[in-house]
Design an enzyme around this catalytic site. Structure first.
Site, short mmCIF file in Angstrom:
data_model
loop_
_atom_site.label_atom_id
_atom_site.label_comp_id
_atom_site.label_asym_id
_atom_site.label_seq_id
_atom_site.Cartn_x
_atom_site.Cartn_y
_atom_site.Cartn_z
N MET A 25 7.31 -0.53 -0.33
CA MET A 25 8.59 -0.63 0.37
C MET A 25 9.74 -0.57 -0.64
O MET A 25 10.87 -0.97 -0.35
CB MET A 25 8.66 -1.92 1.18
CG MET A 25 7.59 -1.94 2.28
SD MET A 25 7.99 -2.98 3.67
CE MET A 25 8.11 -4.57 2.89
N GLY A 26 9.45 -0.09 -1.85
CA GLY A 26 10.49 0.06 -2.86
C GLY A 26 10.81 -1.25 -3.56
O GLY A 26 10.01 -2.18 -3.54
N HIS A 32 4.13 -3.02 -9.07
CA HIS A 32 4.01 -1.64 -8.59
C HIS A 32 3.60 -0.73 -9.75
O HIS A 32 2.82 0.20 -9.57
CB HIS A 32 5.34 -1.15 -8.01
CG HIS A 32 5.76 -1.87 -6.76
ND1 HIS A 32 6.84 -2.72 -6.72
CD2 HIS A 32 5.22 -1.89 -5.51
CE1 HIS A 32 6.97 -3.22 -5.51
NE2 HIS A 32 5.99 -2.74 -4.75
N GLN A 59 7.11 -4.06 10.58
CA GLN A 59 6.37 -5.20 10.05
C GLN A 59 7.26 -6.41 9.74
O GLN A 59 6.78 -7.39 9.18
CB GLN A 59 5.56 -4.79 8.83
CG GLN A 59 6.37 -4.41 7.60
CD GLN A 59 5.48 -3.82 6.51
OE1 GLN A 59 5.09 -2.66 6.56
NE2 GLN A 59 5.14 -4.63 5.51
N GLU A 146 -3.93 -7.25 -4.55
CA GLU A 146 -4.64 -8.40 -3.96
C GLU A 146 -3.72 -9.57 -3.64
O GLU A 146 -4.16 -10.54 -3.04
CB GLU A 146 -5.76 -8.86 -4.91
CG GLU A 146 -6.92 -7.89 -4.93
CD GLU A 146 -8.08 -8.36 -5.79
OE1 GLU A 146 -7.88 -9.29 -6.61
OE2 GLU A 146 -9.17 -7.77 -5.65
N LYS A 147 -2.46 -9.50 -4.05
CA LYS A 147 -1.54 -10.58 -3.65
C LYS A 147 -1.47 -10.64 -2.13
O LYS A 147 -1.49 -11.71 -1.54
CB LYS A 147 -0.14 -10.39 -4.24
CG LYS A 147 0.78 -11.55 -3.85
CD LYS A 147 2.14 -11.43 -4.47
CE LYS A 147 3.08 -10.58 -3.67
NZ LYS A 147 3.47 -11.17 -2.37
N GLN A 151 -3.58 -8.18 3.99
CA GLN A 151 -3.20 -6.78 4.24
C GLN A 151 -4.29 -5.84 3.74
O GLN A 151 -4.69 -4.89 4.44
CB GLN A 151 -1.87 -6.50 3.54
CG GLN A 151 -1.51 -5.03 3.44
CD GLN A 151 -0.11 -4.81 2.92
OE1 GLN A 151 0.84 -4.96 3.68
NE2 GLN A 151 0.04 -4.44 1.65
N SER A 183 6.77 -10.16 -6.97
CA SER A 183 7.09 -9.77 -5.60
C SER A 183 8.54 -9.33 -5.56
O SER A 183 9.39 -9.89 -6.27
CB SER A 183 6.89 -10.98 -4.67
OG SER A 183 7.57 -10.78 -3.45
N SER A 184 8.82 -8.36 -4.71
CA SER A 184 10.22 -7.91 -4.58
C SER A 184 11.08 -9.05 -4.08
O SER A 184 12.29 -9.08 -4.30
CB SER A 184 10.30 -6.74 -3.59
OG SER A 184 9.42 -5.73 -3.98
O1 PAF Z 1 2.71 -4.03 0.84
C1 PAF Z 1 3.69 -3.36 1.20
O2 PAF Z 1 4.61 -3.07 0.42
C2 PAF Z 1 3.77 -2.87 2.64
O3 PAF Z 1 3.22 -3.78 3.52
C3 PAF Z 1 3.16 -1.46 2.84
C4 PAF Z 1 1.68 -1.45 2.55
C5 PAF Z 1 3.87 -0.46 1.94
C6 PAF Z 1 3.35 -1.01 4.29
O4 PAF Z 1 4.70 -0.96 4.64
#
Ligand code: PAF
Length: 275
Positions: A25-26, A32, A59, A146-147, A151, A183-184
């Site tokens: 999500m940037g 990342h 989400q 894995e954080k 998901q 985390s962002s």
């Molecule tokens: O983990 C994330 O950044 C988001 O949940 C994802 C997998 C890109 C889906 O929007």
């Protein structure tokens, strides 16, 4: 690096080599970077790495941080160039979702515990967007951290149950020097909150090393350790089975200890596997 902003543009890219996808999500940071590094490793010399950046409204539950979620477009693009990404897919909201959209992907078991219990609709949003990204970008493998353990488990289940021919690669949580999971959302923390947020990992390590057999005592230990940080407000502390994500009544190997904690308005999650 190719930058693509339309679904049609992405789907018209002929794929000559194996493609690894890192969905994001940037607001890209060093975790990342690690996902991209692992993707590049799997891609090998002939493969390519694709990164998607899309802040997925589906989400975010109403009243959460969708509007204020950071969107540093230029810095993210630069980050991708500097980390050797081959293809950046950065669609607009209108490009991803029709106004009258009516098909969603819903996982109905693993989504019921932990985050799913407190954030209704969250994993349906995640599955829907990840399935769309898989269809648009046609990767051979996709990389997840894995954080966000739940998901990862849900995406694996979706891939299995819907027969996506895509390998899911898991990457261990990347941490700051004091143990805080990258985390962002960490950038929302005030400097006092940021200092105290290290207590999440500290509490999980203390529990993992305590050798407790009672779930009640294990959870109490985590709560007590987090309680040392006056700015922390616990949302949940739970021990679940790593496969089913169902709560456990006894501590046993291959279980997952997961926490969600608020610092002010910022909600952080973390987890540790008990061996
Ligand atoms: O983990 C994330 O950044 C988001 O949940 C994802 C997998 C890109 C889906 O929007």
């Amino acid at each position: 690096m190719k930058v693509l902003t339309t679904v049609a543009g992405a789907q018209s890219q002929v794929k000559h080599q194996p493609r690894m996808l890192v969905p994001t999500m940037g607001a890209l940071h060093k975790a990342h970077g690690e996902l991209i590094r692992v993707a590049s490793e799997h891609a090998g010399r002939n493969g390519e790495v694709a990164v998607s950046i899309f802040v997925n409204p589906l989400q975010f539950e109403p009243g959460s941080d969708y509007e204020r979620y950071p969107r540093p477009e230029k810095a993210d693009e630069e980050f991708c160039r500097n980390t050797g990404v081959d293809l950046l897919f950065r669609p607009s909201l209108a490009e991803m979702y029709a106004d009258d959209r009516s098909v969603f992907v819903e996982e109905s078991s693993l989504s019921k515990t932990l985050e799913g219990k407190l954030r209704p609709g969250h994993f349906c949003g995640v599955c829907t967007v990840v399935a769309k990204l898989f269809n648009v970008l046609a990767p051979d493998a996709a990389v997840f951290g894995e954080k966000d353990f739940q998901q990862l488990a849900i995406v694996r289940r979706m891939v299995r149950d819907l027969n996506f021919k895509i390998d899911i690669i898991a990457v261990p949580t990347v941490r700051e020097a004091d143990g805080l999971a990258c985390s962002s959302r960490n950038q929302y923390l005030s400097s006092d909150e940021r200092k105290q947020a290290a207590v999440l990992h500290k509490s999980l390590l203390a529990a993992a090393n305590a050798g407790k057999t009672s779930v009640r005592e294990l959870v109490a230990l985590v709560r007590k350790t987090i309680g040392e940080a006056p700015l922390a407000r616990i949302d949940y502390v739970e021990l679940v089975d790593t496969e089913s994500l169902q709560p456990l009544e006894v501590v046993r190997p291959n279980s997952l200890l997961a926490v969600a904690v608020f610092f002010g308005k910022t909600r952080l999650i973390d987890n540790i596997r008990l061996r």
